[in-house]
Design an enzyme around this catalytic site. Sequence first.
Site, short mmCIF file in Angstrom:
data_model
loop_
_atom_site.label_atom_id
_atom_site.label_comp_id
_atom_site.label_asym_id
_atom_site.label_seq_id
_atom_site.Cartn_x
_atom_site.Cartn_y
_atom_site.Cartn_z
N ASP A 110 0.84 -1.20 0.00
CA ASP A 110 0.00 0.00 0.00
C ASP A 110 0.87 1.25 0.00
O ASP A 110 1.46 1.61 1.01
CB ASP A 110 -0.91 -0.01 1.24
CG ASP A 110 -1.89 1.15 1.24
OD1 ASP A 110 -2.07 1.79 0.19
OD2 ASP A 110 -2.47 1.43 2.30
N ASP A 347 -1.64 5.35 -5.91
CA ASP A 347 -1.94 4.42 -4.81
C ASP A 347 -2.01 2.98 -5.32
O ASP A 347 -2.85 2.66 -6.16
CB ASP A 347 -3.26 4.81 -4.15
CG ASP A 347 -3.59 3.97 -2.93
OD1 ASP A 347 -2.69 3.29 -2.42
OD2 ASP A 347 -4.75 4.00 -2.51
#
Length: 494
Positions: A110, A347
């Site tokens: 992440d 992201d």
Amino acid sequence: MRLQLCFLCFGLLLVSSSLQCHGLLLPLTNTLSSLRPANDTATIHRLLRSSSLRSAARHRGRRHGTRRAPPPPPPRHRQLSLPLAPGSDYTLSLSVGPPSTASSVSLFLDTGSDLVWFPCAPFTCMLCEGKATPGGNHSSPLPPPIDSRRISCASPLCSAAHSSAPTSDLCAAARCPLDAIETDSCASHACPPLYYAYGDGSLVANLRRGRVGLAASMAVENFTFACAHTALAEPVGVAGFGRGPLSLPAQLAPSLSGRFSYCLVAHSFRADRLIRSSPLILGRSTDAAAIGASETDFVYTPLLHNPKHPYFYSVALEAVSVGGKRIQAQPELGDVDRDGNGGMVVDSGTTFTMLPSDTFARVADEFARAMAAARFTRAEGAEAQTGLAPCYHYSPSDRAVPPVALHFRGNATVALPRRNYFMGFKSEEGRSVGCLMLMNVGGNNDDGEDGGGPAGTLGNFQQQGFEVVYDVDAGRVGFARRRCTDLWDTLSRR
């Protein structure tokens, strides 16, 4: 003795500041691979729907400021968008504990957060029924590694974990006596528990320091991670790759921490397309001689500073092209203000790209106009099934779908492969359909754009088939088209 680390390392190495290397190659696994061979229509619809819900929830969570904060009072009605099955996340395997008793943990990669954490026994997870775990692994959480210890409330990393709270406040939260706080002698008291929130879940954890291994190739002594004993809708740990001091790259040697990249193998939500791993490269070399002339074709866009959320990799999206028309992006996608509002976050942990309502509407309208001109007909049933729109009756042999490109600051144009923005699949009626794989930030929620925060998110589905390099040292993010399986083969031979 001087250690030399190449793209694929063997044996166990300890990171030190004197380490010189061209990069460390590690495999990423998509959670979709655990579904093999379930590629039926209902499964793909479910994956699309759950991924669209989670993408929206994650982005809205950012705009409402969820990350580290005191737990808010529970609202009268709280809705959580939970993924129903795997298919939108990439995992990295780490080992924790001393070599003789090390245990493996799979963590979601992440780049939108900066904490490395995993469940530790005893562990309670609320609203976790039906949540995906990497590889379908439902093994019990590990106890805290025997070689680890709680970090002190006087540690700078404790302060960073608590949003830069002063040491005196942290010592008070750790129940230090007043005289210890006044004399700055509370270092023996453990850092208070940490509350950490994502868009669709949260956790409470203790910061610990111990040995963490990156696959079988490298180990970092005194790595700081979080041991979670309670979580809401988060049954699996996360390897935060954001820009904060607690992130995984930040805790590596300088030769590895300043630059990393990954190349995500394209899957179209089909497990049979994920036989090979996606390469993650820590310490990606900037030396053209080292990486090969064919690998220097990156386009770079500068990183924007976010004063409120410095861990985000924020960039400026200037326009989106559909066919031959260039659509100017909303101004807030190009800058971040002093309150941390605006910009687009790159992201790896969000599936679909999120655009603010006005920009999305103009992109979708132009796409619809071009599709109508090419005589495609709308498939509104597929829109209801997937949460994506617009959708059309479509055959993979059709060539009239308009091209889409993203234009970032710095003259960085990223032309998306068609499968990255318009994916074909079967409808419930058995007809071939395709949907625009971009999403509206607002969606059907009246308050979807309230609360500030990033204006947009570049999701991992749109990043497939590109090597995306995060060049923190140079303050930029780069994109280059790749055959990701070929990249893995090339680097693993070095």
